[in-house]
Design an enzyme around this catalytic site. Structure first.
Site, short mmCIF file in Angstrom:
data_model
loop_
_atom_site.label_atom_id
_atom_site.label_comp_id
_atom_site.label_asym_id
_atom_site.label_seq_id
_atom_site.Cartn_x
_atom_site.Cartn_y
_atom_site.Cartn_z
N HIS A 67 -7.74 0.40 -3.67
CA HIS A 67 -8.71 1.05 -2.92
C HIS A 67 -9.00 2.21 -3.39
CE1 HIS A 67 -6.37 -0.59 1.25
NE2 HIS A 67 -7.03 -1.37 0.44
N CYS A 83 -3.99 2.69 -4.34
CA CYS A 83 -4.94 3.37 -3.24
C CYS A 83 -5.08 4.88 -3.99
CB CYS A 83 -4.42 3.55 -1.81
SG CYS A 83 -5.24 4.53 -0.84
N TYR A 137 -15.18 4.29 8.19
CA TYR A 137 -15.55 2.86 8.19
C TYR A 137 -16.91 2.60 8.50
CZ TYR A 137 -10.81 1.74 6.70
OH TYR A 137 -9.65 1.81 5.89
N ASP A 152 -13.12 2.59 -0.45
CA ASP A 152 -12.13 3.04 0.63
C ASP A 152 -13.05 3.93 1.62
OD1 ASP A 152 -9.99 2.70 2.21
OD2 ASP A 152 -8.70 3.67 0.99
N HIS A 153 -12.04 4.57 2.48
CA HIS A 153 -12.96 5.39 3.50
C HIS A 153 -14.28 6.13 2.80
CE1 HIS A 153 -8.66 5.93 5.14
NE2 HIS A 153 -9.03 4.93 5.09
N HIS A 164 0.84 -0.98 -0.16
CA HIS A 164 -0.09 0.04 0.03
C HIS A 164 0.75 1.31 0.03
CE1 HIS A 164 -2.98 3.01 1.33
NE2 HIS A 164 -3.83 2.30 1.21
#
Length: 358
Positions: A274, A245, A332, A318-319, A207
């Protein structure tokens, strides 16, 4: 069309029984395929018990989801610093690769960031629509000095397992390590773990540093296209790959995320994605809803670059923001990530159907 079409395996991060989002809710997201999780109650550097791995597998598969991605098996700081104890921790890491492979894991996400796994300055920044999100503002980071006993050492993303004194000590030790030394230590690590991953049929997916620039003078090396090229050449086999990401790379305007998505997908070296949108600001960035119009990144163009270059791997929203009154682990929650998953599904379906008509 005779060639094999790209395949996106939609996944969702889950933090085990302590996660406020239950597996049964995740399974209700259309198109959801796999759970991304880890063993969270074992100290960094130690071997994961087979019983713990098996328990996770049972729970995930009982919900009708695949147990194929680990995020993450953390890398001990002694490995990153090249300390004498790294031999033990690398041996343990190799054993963890073997054990999760035995349970059916196909992909392991990890990072090589010194000390801080990720850094934000706010976890509940209020956006104009009333939702809250993760944000990074340079002036707030500049107000913190990990080597100063009077400094506020509470930025989100910092490892809470360190005391204030331990944190100051480990940051001070990193002051003796420059980027080239960190590259040397990463190379040593990769040359021992990747052969094990190849033997086990596991794809290792590093990552990028989050954010992808130096903080507090600490070396950060998984940050841009040039460095990713260098990383992939250290052990030039398909199992040595990346987690693309978009948010980590996208927090720097110097990174062309669309180009990188296409380039590394064509090489077969993106094993995990991500997908996160960010809004670049003069003094940092804010995480936003996945929709392209909500941030700086062209999410459609990234997905199309992946598709057009044969991406076959795992992807997760992702987030997410906190919306609709939800509370929980910052970034999350269920609702906004579920919206993100549906958006990614829609983009992929449209791209796929258009490609099939050509």
């Amino acid at each position: 069309m005779n060639k094999k079409l790209p395949d996106m395996k939609l996944s969702f991060r889950w933090y085990g029984q302590d996660d406020k989002v239950p597996l049964k809710y995740i399974a209700q997201i259309p198109g959801m395929n796999a759970i991304v999780t880890a063993v969270y109650d074992v100290p960094v550097g130690e071997v994961w018990p087979r019983e713990s791995i098996a328990k996770l597998k049972r729970e995930v598969e009982a919900a009708g989801l695949a147990f194929e991605v680990i995020e993450s098996i953390p890398v001990h700081e002694d490995i990153k610093m090249g300390a004498p104890a790294r031999e033990l921790y690398i041996a343990n890491y190799c054993e963890n690769i073997r054990r999760v492979a035995e349970a059916g894991i196909k992909c392991i996400c990890y990072n090589f960031m010194p000390v801080f796994d990720w850094t934000r300055t706010e976890t509940a920044h209020v956006l104009p629509d009333g939702s809250t999100t993760l944000a990074y503002y340079e002036e707030q980071v500049d107000a913190v000095n990990p080597l100063d006993s009077e400094s506020d050492l509470t930025l989100p993303g910092w490892d809470a397992s360190y005391s204030r004194a331990e944190l100051r000590d480990i940051v001070a030790r990193y002051q003796q390590i420059d980027e080239e030394k960190l590259w040397e230590n990463l190379t040593y690590f990769l040359k021992q773990i990747i052969p094990v991953a190849v033997e086990c049929g596991v794809n290792m997916a590093i990552h990028e540093d989050d954010p992808c620039f130096s903080i507090f003078g600490l070396p950060r090396i998984i940050t841009n296209e040039k460095n990713l090229d260098r990383f992939l050449q250290i052990v030039d086999v398909p199992n040595n790959g990346i987690t693309l990401c978009t948010g980590s790379l996208g927090c720097s305007g110097d990174n062309d995320v669309v180009k990188m998505a296409g380039k590394y997908a064509a090489m077969g070296r993106i094993h995990f994605v991500h997908m996160r949108n960010v809004a670049l600001l003069p003094n940092g960035f804010e995480e936003r809803a996945h929709l392209s119009a909500c941030g700086t990144l062209d999410m459609y163009a990234i997905m199309k670059a992946l598709y057009d270059n044969g991406f076959n791997g795992y992807i997760r929203p992702d987030h997410g923001r906190m919306i609709w009154g939800e509370s929980g682990r910052p970034g999350y929650g269920l609702y906004d990530r579920a919206l993100g998953a549906t958006y990614l599904n829609g983009l992929w379906e449209a791209i796929d159907k258009q490609a099939r008509q050509l």
